[in-house]
Every structure is written in structure tokens, then in C-alpha cells.
Design a protein around this motif. Sequence first.
Motif, short mmCIF file in Angstrom:
data_model
loop_
_atom_site.label_atom_id
_atom_site.label_comp_id
_atom_site.label_asym_id
_atom_site.label_seq_id
_atom_site.Cartn_x
_atom_site.Cartn_y
_atom_site.Cartn_z
N ALA A 111 1.19 -1.44 0.21
CA ALA A 111 0.07 -0.29 0.21
C ALA A 111 0.77 0.84 0.23
CB ALA A 111 -1.16 -0.05 0.74
N LYS A 112 2.22 1.18 0.61
CA LYS A 112 2.72 2.57 1.12
C LYS A 112 3.37 2.62 -0.69
CE LYS A 112 6.97 4.18 2.82
NZ LYS A 112 8.52 3.96 2.32
N LEU A 113 3.84 1.98 -1.59
CA LEU A 113 4.79 1.91 -2.57
C LEU A 113 3.61 2.07 -3.11
CD1 LEU A 113 6.86 -1.17 -2.54
CD2 LEU A 113 7.60 0.96 -2.04
N ARG A 114 2.93 1.70 -3.32
CA ARG A 114 1.79 2.64 -4.63
C ARG A 114 0.79 3.55 -4.25
NH1 ARG A 114 -2.95 -3.07 -4.55
NH2 ARG A 114 -1.82 -4.17 -6.45
N ALA A 115 0.73 4.05 -2.96
CA ALA A 115 0.61 5.38 -2.57
C ALA A 115 1.77 6.61 -2.96
CB ALA A 115 0.55 5.69 -1.02
N GLU A 116 3.07 5.72 -2.81
CA GLU A 116 4.50 6.25 -3.46
C GLU A 116 4.24 6.30 -5.59
OE1 GLU A 116 7.32 4.91 -1.77
OE2 GLU A 116 7.28 5.46 0.03
N GLY A 117 3.61 6.22 -6.25
CA GLY A 117 3.10 6.02 -7.73
C GLY A 117 3.87 5.20 -8.22
N MET A 118 4.44 3.75 -7.29
CA MET A 118 4.57 2.31 -7.88
C MET A 118 3.43 1.90 -8.38
SD MET A 118 7.58 0.49 -5.83
CE MET A 118 9.20 1.74 -4.86
N ASP A 119 2.95 1.36 -9.76
CA ASP A 119 2.76 0.15 -10.05
C ASP A 119 3.21 -0.78 -9.94
OD1 ASP A 119 0.93 -1.15 -12.05
OD2 ASP A 119 2.32 -1.03 -13.73
N ILE A 120 2.17 -0.88 -8.63
CA ILE A 120 2.59 -3.14 -8.30
C ILE A 120 1.91 -4.20 -8.70
CG2 ILE A 120 2.37 -4.56 -6.29
CD1 ILE A 120 4.13 -2.21 -6.06
N ILE A 121 2.59 -5.07 -9.78
CA ILE A 121 1.93 -6.76 -10.05
C ILE A 121 1.74 -6.82 -9.11
CG2 ILE A 121 2.75 -8.10 -11.84
CD1 ILE A 121 4.24 -5.80 -13.59
N ASP A 122 0.87 -7.79 -8.84
CA ASP A 122 0.02 -8.02 -7.01
C ASP A 122 0.04 -9.70 -8.23
OD1 ASP A 122 -0.78 -9.12 -5.39
OD2 ASP A 122 -1.97 -7.41 -5.15
N PHE A 123 0.78 -10.43 -7.44
CA PHE A 123 0.69 -11.89 -7.38
C PHE A 123 0.08 -12.41 -6.15
CE2 PHE A 123 4.12 -11.14 -11.07
CZ PHE A 123 3.10 -11.86 -11.83
N GLY A 124 0.22 -11.46 -5.32
CA GLY A 124 0.03 -12.15 -3.66
C GLY A 124 -1.23 -12.44 -3.35
N MET A 125 -2.46 -12.03 -4.10
CA MET A 125 -3.85 -12.89 -3.81
C MET A 125 -4.88 -13.21 -4.26
SD MET A 125 -5.86 -9.54 -1.63
CE MET A 125 -6.80 -10.58 -1.14
N GLY A 126 -5.13 -14.60 -4.32
CA GLY A 126 -5.99 -15.30 -5.41
C GLY A 126 -7.44 -15.11 -5.77
N ASN A 127 -7.28 -13.69 -6.15
CA ASN A 127 -8.42 -13.17 -6.64
C ASN A 127 -8.64 -13.48 -8.01
OD1 ASN A 127 -10.75 -11.28 -6.23
ND2 ASN A 127 -9.50 -9.58 -5.97
#
Length: 414
Positions: A25-41
Motif C-alpha cells: 500500500a505504501k509503495l502504491r501511494a508513492e506511485g509504484m505500479d505493483i504487479i500483484d501476484f499476492g492474492m488469489g483473487n
Amino acid sequence: MADEEFYRIKRLPPYVFAEVNRLKAKLRAEGMDIIDFGMGNPDMDTPRHIVDKLVETVQRPRTHRYSASKGIPGLRRAQAGYYARRFGVTLDPETEVIATLGSKEGLANLAMAITAPGDVMLVPNPSYPIHPYGFMIAGGTLRHVPALHDGRFDPEEYLRALGRAVMHSVPKPVAVVVSFPSNPTAQVCDVEFYRELIAFAKKHHLWVLSDLAYAEIYFDDNPPPSILQVDGAKDVAVEFTSLSKTYAMPGWRMGFAVGNRRLVDALTRIKSYLDYGAFTPVQVAAAAALNGPQDCVSEIRAIYRHRRDVLIDSMARAGWQIPSPPATMFAWAPVPAPFAEIGSMGFSKILLREAEVAVAPGVGFGEYGEGFVRLGLVENEQRIRQAARGVKKVLANASALVERYRAEEEEVLA
């Protein structure tokens, strides 16, 4: 009193994923484009005919009333029909099927129904968190059984480990949980394993709770079996399934428990006190999913298969060798050797900061998950390849990144 934790909250261990989620969440708030493999959603659209049935049904005012916590009769019949077609298993919709708010809710409430304080439960480790913690919340005691041997599921070793757990547990265990295809490890089993497990359970007077949430997400010519295919399994076993992955319906919260009448009845009774079931239009749409055309299931499976192939190939090109999962929407990946000393949590944090890639640290699924991370197949092919480019840079600078991470951790502790 204001500072004292409540009894059941105190029993829960710290949520391992919270630290990674805060950093994400912190890195996204700083503008990073996180590629998220973390959740099985699941990120795919629910098939149109299922949505249309929901829209059609919700326009009938009488469906806005309380539903039935056990599930409407048509939905229970549809689930029994699915088991007959898919597994050749006959179920009585009245006594052997109950609809749940996803498999997770069903597991948690059944744990509450059958667990007395101090009861010992045999749970796999690593495992999906609700498998152990549903019983812990209910007041039970956990006996963790290593789910992997040399990084893979070995049926004979697993049964031997179960035998040791029963022998050395006081009081005698009440139930055993199994989950195949497995979240998080993506391992599979065959009917022969289930046959031996049912015999073991009957010998030691154990209930068996089988989580079959990924029954339709498989990538070879051997569809995962049901434990209920074993003769006599319904004497001791109940099985949980979910529409979340099969039909890309995660937010709809629709699942089932089927099998042993006593366990189904226990879950029915406790749910009658806790909820009125899912919204009726959701149940009607779920029945339409089970009874309707199944081309969408094959299409969803094909998408996951292609993503899996792209992930395994692109990460290999980046220098990260990940075993190809035979089923589920996950890959269970060993932490690359240069990062082994900082563990799955440290590696996950470095991937987030340096590659803008989020994964789930294996230790979050139990102590025997250390040394691995879980990647969900929930990003498209372009994003997967983009993630691999970031991983390649991380691996190329492994020594410096590990040294920096250890220095930062020491500074925090100081």
C-alpha cells in the motif's frame, strides 16, 4: 481491561501478510505500479449467462426477502447434479448438501460446530489459513502435519506423518483436514490416496474435511477426484467446493459442503443461528451456473493454463526456476538460492521494492512454507512478462540487495 485482547483474538498469531500488504500500500501511494501476484483473487469476468440470471431474478421483489441458510432446494439439487456428472457420486440434496457463503465460511462454521475446547485437529502445513485457524478460533488445538517432503506431496510420507501425529497426540485427534488441489502448494492427489486416508480415518475414528475448491482448475488430462468417490467415504467425510474459481465468481460468495449427513446437519444447525443464507438471486444464478453450459469453465481453465505457461517460461528466462503447477491458480516457487538466508518474507519485500512485484511469502501459510513464495495467476500475460523483467534485475543484483536488506533490518532492530 481496555488494553486486554479478547480471548479468541489472543489465540490468533500475527497476520504474516499484513507486513507485506502495508509495504504494498505504501509503495502504491508513492506511485509504484505493483504487479500483484499476492492474492488469489480471480480477475476474469463472471460469464454473461450467470450475470443475466442474477439480473433477471433480482427484479422479482419476492426474492428480496430472507433466504434459507441451508440454500434453496434448486441450488442443492444443482450441486447434487454436478457431483453425479463430474464424480459419479450420488448425493441426497435434502440431507447431504448445504450451500455456504463460499467454502471458507463453511469450513469455519463447521469447525465451530464440531470443536470442543482443547480438541486436537490434524491440519496440513503449509495450508490455506482457514484450515488451521478455523479450529483455533473455535477453541481447538492444532497438530500440524508437514504437507510436503522435499518440496512435493508424497502420499506415503504424508500418511506416515499422520500416523505419528495420531500416536503422539493427547487427547486423540477429532478430525483431519486435507486440500487437493492444494492452496498454496498446487499439489494434487489421486483416488488411491483418498482410499487410504478414509481407511486411516475409520481406523482412528477421525472425521475428514476435504477442501476441493480448485476441482475445475487443472491443466492435464486427469481431473482432480473427490474424496467421496471412495466407497464408504460418506461415513466419515464432508467435502467443500466453491464457485469462486470455477466460474470466476469470487465476490458472489457461493460454496457448498456435501457428504456425511451428521456433519452436514451440524453445519446446517449452526448456520441457522448465524445467517439466512446468500441473497436468493445469487443462489438462483449459482444454480444456473451449475446447470447451464460449461464452455465457460473450459475457457477459464484455458486462461489459467496459458498464464501458467507464460509465468513458468518467462521466470525461467529471468533465472528463476519455478515448478510448473498441475492445478490451481497458483505457483509454489522456491526462494532463489541467493535470497535463502533472508527467507520468504525478506525476498518478498525485495521483490516489492526493487521489481514492483508482489508475492505471498510462504511462511504466511505455516512454518513449513518457509523457503517458498506463492504466486497467483491473476495478472495477464503482458504483466507477467513485465514482472519477469523486474525479477531478472533483482536476481542480477542479489548480493547487494541482500546486504542492504540485512543492514536495514538490523537498523530497525537497533
